[in-house]
Scaffold this active site. Sequence first.
Site, PDB file in Angstrom:
ATOM      1  N   SER A 131       0.693   3.868   2.344  1.00 19.93           N
ATOM      2  CA  SER A 131       0.501   4.477   3.338  1.00 19.93           C
ATOM      3  C   SER A 131       2.124   5.040   3.939  1.00 19.93           C
ATOM      4  O   SER A 131       1.995   5.924   4.736  1.00 19.93           O
ATOM      5  CB  SER A 131       0.131   3.559   4.501  1.00 19.93           C
ATOM      6  OG  SER A 131       0.987   2.562   4.956  1.00 19.93           O
ATOM      7  N   SER A 136       0.874  -1.254   0.040  1.00 13.53           N
ATOM      8  CA  SER A 136       0.009  -0.063  -0.038  1.00 13.53           C
ATOM      9  C   SER A 136       0.635   1.215  -0.078  1.00 13.53           C
ATOM     10  O   SER A 136       2.262   1.197   0.185  1.00 13.53           O
ATOM     11  CB  SER A 136      -0.785  -0.001   1.291  1.00 13.53           C
ATOM     12  OG  SER A 136      -0.160   0.212   2.307  1.00 13.53           O
ATOM     13  N   SER A 157      -3.240   7.352   5.358  1.00 14.64           N
ATOM     14  CA  SER A 157      -2.675   6.338   6.119  1.00 14.64           C
ATOM     15  C   SER A 157      -3.657   6.050   7.441  1.00 14.64           C
ATOM     16  O   SER A 157      -4.019   6.960   8.105  1.00 14.64           O
ATOM     17  CB  SER A 157      -1.082   6.579   6.892  1.00 14.64           C
ATOM     18  OG  SER A 157      -0.723   5.761   7.828  1.00 14.64           O
ATOM     19  N   LYS A 166       4.639   1.101   9.927  1.00 15.41           N
ATOM     20  CA  LYS A 166       4.597   2.343  10.166  1.00 15.41           C
ATOM     21  C   LYS A 166       5.692   2.960  10.748  1.00 15.41           C
ATOM     22  O   LYS A 166       6.625   2.412  11.165  1.00 15.41           O
ATOM     23  CB  LYS A 166       3.259   2.693  10.907  1.00 15.41           C
ATOM     24  CG  LYS A 166       1.890   2.192  10.498  1.00 15.41           C
ATOM     25  CD  LYS A 166       1.295   2.774   9.245  1.00 15.41           C
ATOM     26  CE  LYS A 166       0.135   2.205   8.792  1.00 15.41           C
ATOM     27  NZ  LYS A 166      -0.552   2.647   7.586  1.00 15.41           N
TER      28      LYS A 166
END
Length: 303
Positions: free
Chosen positions: A108, A106, A268, A163
């Site tokens: 994010s 993804s 995100s 993250k």
Amino acid sequence: MQSLLGNFALILFILMVVTGVIWFYDKLVLAKKRRAAAEMALAAFDERNAKLKAQGIAVDESGRATLKEKLLKRPVWVEYSGSFFPVIAAVFFIRSFLWEPFRIPSSSMVPTLQIGDMILVSKYSYGIRLPVVNRKIVDFGDPQKGDVVVFKFPKDTSLDYIKRVVGVGGDRVEYRNKKLIINGVESKYQPLGDYLDTESLTYSKEFEEDLAGAGVRHHILNDDRAPNYVPHPDRFPNRNMCTYNVEGFACTVPQGYYFMMGDNRDNSLDSRYWGFVPDDYIVGKAFLVWMNLGDMTRIGGIR
């Protein structure tokens, strides 16, 4: 970011145990039985040939080697287990205690990590954890603000997310008007111009963020079209430690937990929405992009 087909570590562990048990059982039991049976059969073969020779009959000795090879040959299922066990054990050890590969699915973490980046995660940066249960048994330290970390998604631990750590236990993390404030100190931002998302063909504002209190500089994206507030955050554990308003949010991170945010700030789903990440859910520290089949220039360290 989803892990490979469910709990791959558990599948690998089960395969290692099964093939290992078969390998050891063969070494300790089956191999001895095969040798004993071969010795008996070869002794009978030699005795028969000796009698034939005594009677003056010519004997073909070439069949002895073939018979011995046939009697000592391992069954196919044992052969395959013996071949796979050391390979599976080596992969399990490397993935569990050294490095684990992941693929970024993804956007994010754009611009730091791109879709299709294949990354390596250090499993020992913060300590040694027992495989499968992920419990730390040797402590080398804790994730620090600014680290890019892979962790088990709190809402579904069969999924792995990646993250950036922006808050650790005891920190007061605020995000006001798209600026990150940690323990009352506002992060510094250097404008870098517009960033083109080649997937959606839209532009975002790119900044170099000097993360407050961390001494870590990295790039982030902000989308002017997205609101400052956090829409529809979940009712996550320790939600009472957070307050939300039209300008953003403020959270005090509980001890033993971390606050995670994606570098693509307005695209995100992170701790702003689903809450804090407990230490037991930490998988490891992302440190290297080792391959991107669509863009080989992506190879390099992660900042």
